[in-house]
Write a protein that holds these residues in place. Sequence first.
Motif, PDB file in Angstrom:
ATOM      1  N   HIS A  75       5.246  -9.153   7.723  1.00 11.77           N
ATOM      2  CA  HIS A  75       5.032 -10.181   6.711  1.00 11.77           C
ATOM      3  C   HIS A  75       5.816  -9.811   5.454  1.00 11.77           C
ATOM      4  O   HIS A  75       5.834  -8.655   5.039  1.00 11.77           O
ATOM      5  CB  HIS A  75       3.532 -10.268   6.403  1.00 11.77           C
ATOM      6  N   ASN A  76       6.474 -10.761   4.853  1.00  5.35           N
ATOM      7  CA  ASN A  76       7.310 -10.488   3.691  1.00  5.35           C
ATOM      8  C   ASN A  76       6.667 -10.957   2.386  1.00  5.35           C
ATOM      9  O   ASN A  76       7.353 -11.172   1.393  1.00  5.35           O
ATOM     10  CB  ASN A  76       8.674 -11.163   3.861  1.00  5.35           C
TER      11      ASN A  76
ATOM     12  N   ASN B  13      -0.023  -5.796  -4.506  1.00  7.21           N
ATOM     13  CA  ASN B  13       0.370  -4.456  -4.091  1.00  7.21           C
ATOM     14  C   ASN B  13      -0.207  -4.111  -2.722  1.00  7.21           C
ATOM     15  O   ASN B  13       0.440  -3.439  -1.923  1.00  7.21           O
ATOM     16  CB  ASN B  13      -0.119  -3.431  -5.128  1.00  7.21           C
ATOM     17  N   SER B  14      -1.418  -4.597  -2.460  1.00  9.01           N
ATOM     18  CA  SER B  14      -2.039  -4.329  -1.159  1.00  9.01           C
ATOM     19  C   SER B  14      -1.227  -4.949  -0.031  1.00  9.01           C
ATOM     20  O   SER B  14      -1.026  -4.327   1.023  1.00  9.01           O
ATOM     21  CB  SER B  14      -3.474  -4.870  -1.135  1.00  9.01           C
ATOM     22  N   ARG B  15      -0.749  -6.178  -0.261  1.00 17.08           N
ATOM     23  CA  ARG B  15       0.047  -6.835   0.773  1.00 17.08           C
ATOM     24  C   ARG B  15       1.349  -6.070   1.006  1.00 17.08           C
ATOM     25  O   ARG B  15       1.763  -5.850   2.155  1.00 17.08           O
ATOM     26  CB  ARG B  15       0.359  -8.273   0.366  1.00 17.08           C
ATOM     27  N   SER B  16       2.004  -5.661  -0.055  1.00 19.69           N
ATOM     28  CA  SER B  16       3.254  -4.915   0.084  1.00 19.69           C
ATOM     29  C   SER B  16       3.014  -3.595   0.815  1.00 19.69           C
ATOM     30  O   SER B  16       3.814  -3.181   1.662  1.00 19.69           O
ATOM     31  CB  SER B  16       3.864  -4.643  -1.291  1.00 19.69           C
TER      32      SER B  16
ATOM     33  N   ARG C 161       4.494  -2.428   4.480  1.00 21.45           N
ATOM     34  CA  ARG C 161       5.189  -1.154   4.705  1.00 21.45           C
ATOM     35  C   ARG C 161       4.563  -0.389   5.873  1.00 21.45           C
ATOM     36  O   ARG C 161       5.270   0.266   6.645  1.00 21.45           O
ATOM     37  CB  ARG C 161       5.161  -0.295   3.431  1.00 21.45           C
ATOM     38  N   PHE C 162       3.240  -0.478   6.003  1.00 20.89           N
ATOM     39  CA  PHE C 162       2.575   0.181   7.134  1.00 20.89           C
ATOM     40  C   PHE C 162       3.040  -0.426   8.468  1.00 20.89           C
ATOM     41  O   PHE C 162       3.220   0.284   9.463  1.00 20.89           O
ATOM     42  CB  PHE C 162       1.057   0.077   7.015  1.00 20.89           C
TER      43      PHE C 162
ATOM     44  N   ALA D  55      -2.608  -1.053   8.268  1.00 18.78           N
ATOM     45  CA  ALA D  55      -2.150  -2.380   7.858  1.00 18.78           C
ATOM     46  C   ALA D  55      -3.232  -3.421   8.096  1.00 18.78           C
ATOM     47  O   ALA D  55      -3.474  -4.298   7.253  1.00 18.78           O
ATOM     48  CB  ALA D  55      -0.878  -2.747   8.615  1.00 18.78           C
ATOM     49  N   LEU D  56      -3.918  -3.325   9.256  1.00 14.04           N
ATOM     50  CA  LEU D  56      -4.993  -4.264   9.565  1.00 14.04           C
ATOM     51  C   LEU D  56      -6.097  -4.214   8.517  1.00 14.04           C
ATOM     52  O   LEU D  56      -6.608  -5.258   8.086  1.00 14.04           O
ATOM     53  CB  LEU D  56      -5.591  -3.940  10.945  1.00 14.04           C
ATOM     54  N   GLU D  57      -6.475  -3.014   8.105  1.00 14.14           N
ATOM     55  CA  GLU D  57      -7.537  -2.877   7.114  1.00 14.14           C
ATOM     56  C   GLU D  57      -7.154  -3.562   5.800  1.00 14.14           C
ATOM     57  O   GLU D  57      -7.972  -4.252   5.177  1.00 14.14           O
ATOM     58  CB  GLU D  57      -7.816  -1.386   6.876  1.00 14.14           C
TER      59      GLU D  57
END
Length: 324
Positions: free
Chosen positions: A27-28, A33-36, A40-41, A64-66
């Motif tokens: 996902h872009n 910050n959490s999404r970024s 990255r994960f 990433a799922l968490e």
Amino acid sequence: ILIGGFALIMPETFAANLNEQLRIQPHNGTQSNSRSTADRFVEQGQRYLESGWTDQGIASWQKALELYHRIGDVPAQGRVYELMGMTFVDLGRLNEAEEAFRRSLAIARDENNIAKQIYGFNNVGTVLLKRGQVLEAQRSFAEGLKLAQNIRHSAGQGLSLSNLGLGALTAGQHREAIQFLEQAWKFRDQNRDPIGAANTLNILGDAYLAVRDYRSSLASHRQAMFLAQQRSDRVLQYRAMDGMMTAHRALGHDVTFINAMNERLAFATRNNDSWEVLISLKMIAEYQRREGDLGGAESYYRQAYQVARSLNATREATYLQTQI
């Protein structure tokens, strides 16, 4: 594929099906910050897998799922479950693969994403088929086909029909398999999907072989070979080679069959595909043994034994030592 027979299901089939179904991209989004960090994960997990560190890759996707769950990004969770499902299939962890795919399918239903549901049903069916639950797999593929037909999703129809053909072939319903696969081939040809088409044609070639229509089998595998070469897909090329060899042998094309075995060995050697080199050497050794050339058979068995040792393939090495 063993000379003199053929495998109805090969592991490459499932890998090819799963890889062709979903081209997952991270996902872009940049909303937080959490999404970024979650993105990255996902990328980190993919890099780990490319390096062969599967446990670390799966752990990254769990993180990433968490994060996606925390920020409420449901579609992103579905994409990660798809990645995890495909990875678990490659690892042979089928229970975990089924759970991941079913979670992804549930998300697609909640989001009313019909296209994702089509692929989700095919993913679940592929795992069930690999586990040997043929009837359950066929029902899952049929659900995918029904949805694809409802929205005239040609790629989904081609995929679902191809999987239904594989399921029918596995169940020994050879004529029914041919009908499904011939329909699937038309959709995949229309869709300009050479990898999917090559996969379908290889399965169709196996189905023709099952009903002893060796010329049609040869033609299907030959066409699959052409398409696989266009995309440099070596897995599908090996499948096509093996299908053509089996058909040549059945048709009594002995010289062509021998040349094809040698070409397979040369192809595997050029590409440094050690496992395929091993398989090719065993094929030639077993053929020469059946033909009564025990000296030639021993020579090829010895070469295969050295390759098996280099791969630390203990079971193969023990088998080959016994043959020698």
